[in-house]
Structure formats: C-alpha cells, structure tokens
Design an enzyme around this catalytic site. Structure first.
Site, mmCIF file in Angstrom:
data_model
loop_
_atom_site.group_PDB
_atom_site.id
_atom_site.type_symbol
_atom_site.label_atom_id
_atom_site.label_comp_id
_atom_site.label_asym_id
_atom_site.label_seq_id
_atom_site.Cartn_x
_atom_site.Cartn_y
_atom_site.Cartn_z
ATOM 1 N N LYS A 166 33.775 39.991 35.711
ATOM 2 C CA LYS A 166 34.905 40.104 34.787
ATOM 3 C C LYS A 166 34.478 39.574 33.418
ATOM 4 O O LYS A 166 33.299 39.534 33.097
ATOM 5 C CB LYS A 166 36.112 39.347 35.355
ATOM 6 C CG LYS A 166 36.781 40.045 36.539
ATOM 7 C CD LYS A 166 37.535 41.267 36.074
ATOM 8 C CE LYS A 166 38.394 41.889 37.137
ATOM 9 N NZ LYS A 166 39.181 43.035 36.613
ATOM 10 N N ASP A 220 43.003 39.644 39.077
ATOM 11 C CA ASP A 220 43.060 38.871 37.836
ATOM 12 C C ASP A 220 43.755 37.527 38.007
ATOM 13 O O ASP A 220 43.727 36.691 37.093
ATOM 14 C CB ASP A 220 43.788 39.666 36.747
ATOM 15 C CG ASP A 220 42.940 40.801 36.205
ATOM 16 O OD1 ASP A 220 41.703 40.683 36.225
ATOM 17 O OD2 ASP A 220 43.519 41.807 35.754
ATOM 18 N N SER A 257 37.891 49.211 42.266
ATOM 19 C CA SER A 257 37.952 49.055 40.813
ATOM 20 C C SER A 257 38.909 50.078 40.228
ATOM 21 O O SER A 257 38.606 51.283 40.209
ATOM 22 C CB SER A 257 36.563 49.207 40.174
ATOM 23 O OG SER A 257 36.687 49.212 38.766
ATOM 24 N N SER A 293 47.660 46.565 31.379
ATOM 25 C CA SER A 293 47.110 47.782 31.975
ATOM 26 C C SER A 293 47.902 49.013 31.550
ATOM 27 O O SER A 293 47.331 50.057 31.208
ATOM 28 C CB SER A 293 47.129 47.662 33.507
ATOM 29 O OG SER A 293 46.310 46.612 33.947
ATOM 30 N N ARG A 347 46.924 52.366 28.941
ATOM 31 C CA ARG A 347 47.059 53.734 29.433
ATOM 32 C C ARG A 347 48.071 54.536 28.633
ATOM 33 O O ARG A 347 47.900 55.743 28.428
ATOM 34 C CB ARG A 347 47.423 53.701 30.929
ATOM 35 C CG ARG A 347 46.249 53.257 31.813
ATOM 36 C CD ARG A 347 46.718 52.771 33.180
ATOM 37 N NE ARG A 347 45.615 52.497 34.105
ATOM 38 C CZ ARG A 347 44.889 51.390 34.108
ATOM 39 N NH1 ARG A 347 45.130 50.438 33.219
ATOM 40 N NH2 ARG A 347 43.920 51.220 34.988
ATOM 41 N N GLN A 384 39.538 50.286 37.142
ATOM 42 C CA GLN A 384 38.934 50.768 35.911
ATOM 43 C C GLN A 384 38.039 51.971 36.169
ATOM 44 O O GLN A 384 38.103 52.972 35.453
ATOM 45 C CB GLN A 384 38.138 49.647 35.242
ATOM 46 C CG GLN A 384 38.985 48.498 34.738
ATOM 47 C CD GLN A 384 38.144 47.376 34.151
ATOM 48 O OE1 GLN A 384 36.917 47.474 34.072
ATOM 49 N NE2 GLN A 384 38.799 46.301 33.738
ATOM 50 N N ARG A 394 28.764 42.680 30.111
ATOM 51 C CA ARG A 394 29.368 43.199 31.339
ATOM 52 C C ARG A 394 28.774 44.551 31.717
ATOM 53 O O ARG A 394 28.415 45.358 30.857
ATOM 54 C CB ARG A 394 30.887 43.297 31.177
ATOM 55 C CG ARG A 394 31.513 41.934 30.948
ATOM 56 C CD ARG A 394 32.991 42.012 30.642
ATOM 57 N NE ARG A 394 33.749 42.513 31.788
ATOM 58 C CZ ARG A 394 35.057 42.724 31.741
ATOM 59 N NH1 ARG A 394 35.735 42.494 30.637
ATOM 60 N NH2 ARG A 394 35.691 43.162 32.815
#
Length: 448
Positions: free
Chosen positions: A354, A327, A174, A29, A33, A176, A129
C-alpha cells in the site's frame, strides 16, 4: 516529507469524552470512479459529496488532461462533461497522481485501449509502489508500458491501437486491478471477463451499470465472474457520493476507545464489500448501532451511532474477510492494542504494497508505544492488555492511514503519541483535524 509540503509533526493526547456528529468526507473510491466514468461518458455528470482530498483532486486534473471538462461549483459539487468511451485525447503533460495508487491504476486502465500515450508519475511513496500488477493484464489488451525497473513510476503507457477483449483471473484480491481491467474493457470489442476468486469492493461494477454499461456478475465455483460488454455508450449521470467507511473508521474507533464517548456518523456506506471492519468491531463487543438504513447513489448507507465500549475483546479476522477491510487494518490494530486478549489479523499481505508497508509501519510504531506484536508476511498479531503506555513518535512513511491511526492511539494511551508527519492526511481526510477537535479530541500540530 509529506507528499506536497514540508513535514507536519503532530501529537494527540488524552481528552474528555468525544461527543457530537462526525460529518466525514465522501467515499474516496466512489469519488475517483465518478470522475473517471464521467469523463468516459457522453453528456454531463453531476457529482455531490465528492471527496476533495488531494488524491481525488489529482484524478480530476488528470481527467482534464485527457480532454474532459471538470468543474467545481461548490463544496463537494462538481460536474464532468465527458468525451465518451475511446474519446480520451493524448495529454500534453505528465500525469501526476500524487499519492494515489487507486487514481493512477484506474486511469491507466481507462486509457489503455485508446491509441494514445501518457506518462504517469507520483510522489515519493507512489513511485515506490508496484505497477506491474496493472500493466501486466493491460498488456493483454495490447497496451505497452515503459518505465523503471519493477514496473515502477514514472512510466509511459501506450494504449492499444487495436485492442482485443481479455479474460483475466486476479492472482490476488485487488479492486484496483479488477477495475483497471474493466475500464480497459470498455473500449475493447466483445466481452471482457474478470474472475476474482475472492470478492473485492464492487463500486466499479455498480457504477458501470449506472452509467449504462452491460455488466453481468455470477458467483461460480471458480469465484466471482464479471463480464463486461465492450464499446457501450456511457451516459452522464447524477452521482451522490456516500460518506467513506474508511474515513469514518477513525472517529468511530476513537469513540469506542475514549471513555464516555457517544457520536453519530451520518450517511456511511454499508457496501458489504467494504464492511469488514464494522463486522469485526461488533465481534469484539463494540457498541455500534446502524440507524436509518437507505440507498444513496446506488450504495447502501446508514447512520452510525457509536458509544464507548470498555469491554472490547481480541478476535481473529478470517482471511476471506481481509479484502473487505484492507484499508482498515491499521486502525483495527490500534483498537486491538486497547482490547483485552489477542487479535489475529490474517490475509493481510496486500498491506505490504500500500502507500507504505502498513504491517511493518504499524508493528514498529505499536512496539515503540509498548504493545506486544507478532507478524509474518500475511499475518499481524496484536496482544492487547486494555492499556497502552504510548510516548513514542511514530513514522508515517508518507501514509495517511498510518498517521491517523497513531493519532487515535494518542487519544487513549497513557502518554501522548506523536507522528513525524501528518501532512499526508490531506490526501484522503482533509478535515480530520477540525472534525476530531470538534468532537473533543486533543490533536495539535507541533510546529504551529
């Protein structure tokens, strides 16, 4: 098939105790970023400990396509010379994000308030997805998305020429979606506000501050309210990426389950928005010590000392913990199958969208290995007996975490467990095989 190659069938068998130091890769993650915020900054960003899995490499390639200079200098050592907020150039080629839902959704957010167009695609798994959860809030800024039915990839995003600030409440937890909206808010005037009724991982907020953005976070009765002041000048930074707690989960859980094991996993992120698995394992009776706590790259980290824990018990994970371990539910379900008693995992419906439907994938594979399972849309229940017959070949559905979870199961089941394709493991944990073998695990490729 794997995301980028032919299938790689793999099998895990019982072995002796796991011993040694597990140097797991950098946090995925934070790696995504660091590259994206470096590309949106002025000057040079230097990154150490970057995860060099395929997901992150695809994000690096995307940042180059949008005009940033992204250079690898050595293992985990990269620099990004950015173009500044609003400085993305229109890419000349389709942006292929491979298997990465995080990558594609964050990149869409980062370009949604710049007046350019970009077409996104991915592998067979990513193209199934849902993207509407991101394109819908990005449309509030003035961006437009044109793609397949259901908002699926491939799709073209047309950035807003005159973006407006947005106030958006997340309909479901979320990180994301939250991050995509915040990244879009960087090039919008005024203040963009995201309200999350249930807290999710906060790496984006932390890193935005580190790069120079004004971000205010308030806990309120309606939830966590994040306010970003638009159109800042972000400045390149030095980013030290801590080790990924989601990757660490696999050697940690294997060591808890394999008799006689004792391992150390150094420098793992202890970010409280990512810590749900470790809280749950302690509740189950796991022998995990968190040593040398410190801060690296703005994130709390610690060294984990993990010992075989023969008396693990089933527990119930509350719904409000799900976002902090979303996760890790696949590997937790493996631990639950070897624990004694019933483990109830609530609030897990996000797992159905996912890389695969992870609830269904784990339930079917565990059943094939002799574990009793119950499930509904938002709950997974595992009835553990302290042992698992094993002996099945489990479908991974192009999902790296499903593949690694069943290989851990094979290390402790009565008979070996195989997976139909271990290739997707490279997307997040490219050194999984040599790392686990180095600790003493028996993991092999069946066609080698």
């Amino acid at each position: 098939m794997s995301a980028h190659a032919t299938p790689i069938p793999m099998t895990a068998r019982r072995s002796g105790p796991l011993k040694g130091v597990a140097e797991v890769p950098g946090d995925k993650s934070i790696s995504h970023r660091a590259l994206i915020l470096g590309a949106l900054s002025v000057g040079e960003t230097s990154v150490t400990g970057l995860l060099e899995g395929q997901d992150v490499l695809d994000t690096a390639a995307a940042m180059r396509a949008f005009g940033a200079t992204v250079t690898r200098h050595g293992e985990g050592e990269w620099t990004v010379n950015g173009v500044g907020v609003g400085g993305f150039a229109e890419p000349s080629q389709v942006i292929d994000c491979g298997n990465s839902g995080t990558g594609v959704r964050l990149i869409m957010g980062a370009m949604a308030t710049t007046p350019i167009a970009a077409t996104f695609t991915g592998d067979a798994s990513l193209n199934k997805r849902p993207m509407g959860r991101v394109t819908d809030p990005l449309a509030l800024f003035g961006a437009k998305a044109v793609g397949r039915a259901g908002g699926k990839l491939p799709l073209t995003m047309i950035g807003a020429a005159e973006p407006v600030p947005v106030r958006y409440t997340l309909p479901m937890p979320s990180a994301q979606v939250k991050s995509a909206v915040l990244l879009a808010g960087l090039n919008a005037p005024g203040e963009t506000v995201v309200i999350e009724p249930e807290a999710t991982r906060d790496h984006t907020e932390r890193m935005l501050r580190g790069f120079g953005a004004e971000v205010d976070v308030q806990e309120t009765p309606e939830g966590r309210v994040i306010t970003l002041k638009g159109q800042p000048e972000l400045t390149g930074q030095r980013v030290a990426v801590p080790r990924d707690p989601s990757s660490a989960a696999f050697p940690v859980c294997a060591a808890l389950l394999v008799p006689g094991s004792e391992i150390t996993v150094p420098g793992v992120s202890r970010n409280p928005t990512r810590d749900g698995l470790y809280v749950t394992l302690l509740e189950m009776g796991a022998d995990i010590a968190f040593e040398n706590p410190r801060e690296e790259g703005g994130e709390p980290v610690a060294d984990l000392r993990v010992r075989y824990s023969p008396d693990l018990k089933g527990v119930e994970t509350p719904e409000d913990r799900a976002a902090s371990m979303i996760d890790e539910f696949p590997i937790l379900s493996v631990v639950a199958s070897m624990a004694k008693g019933t483990t109830v995992m609530r609030g897990v419906k996000e797992l159905r969208v996912k890389e695969s439907d992870r609830i269904d994938a784990m339930a079917r594979g565990l059943e094939a290995c002799g574990v009793k399972i119950e499930e509904d849309e938002d709950t997974l229940i595992v009835h553990g007996t302290g042992s698992v017959p094993g002996g099945a070949t489990c479908a991974t559905h192009l999902d790296h975490r499903i593949a690694m979870s069943f290989l851990v199961l094979g290390m402790v089941s009565e008979t070996p467990v195989s997976v139909d394709d271990g290739g997707p493991i490279a997307t997040s944990f490219p050194i999984f095989e040599p790392l686990m073998s180095g600790l003493g695990a028996s993991v092999s490729r069946d066609n080698s």
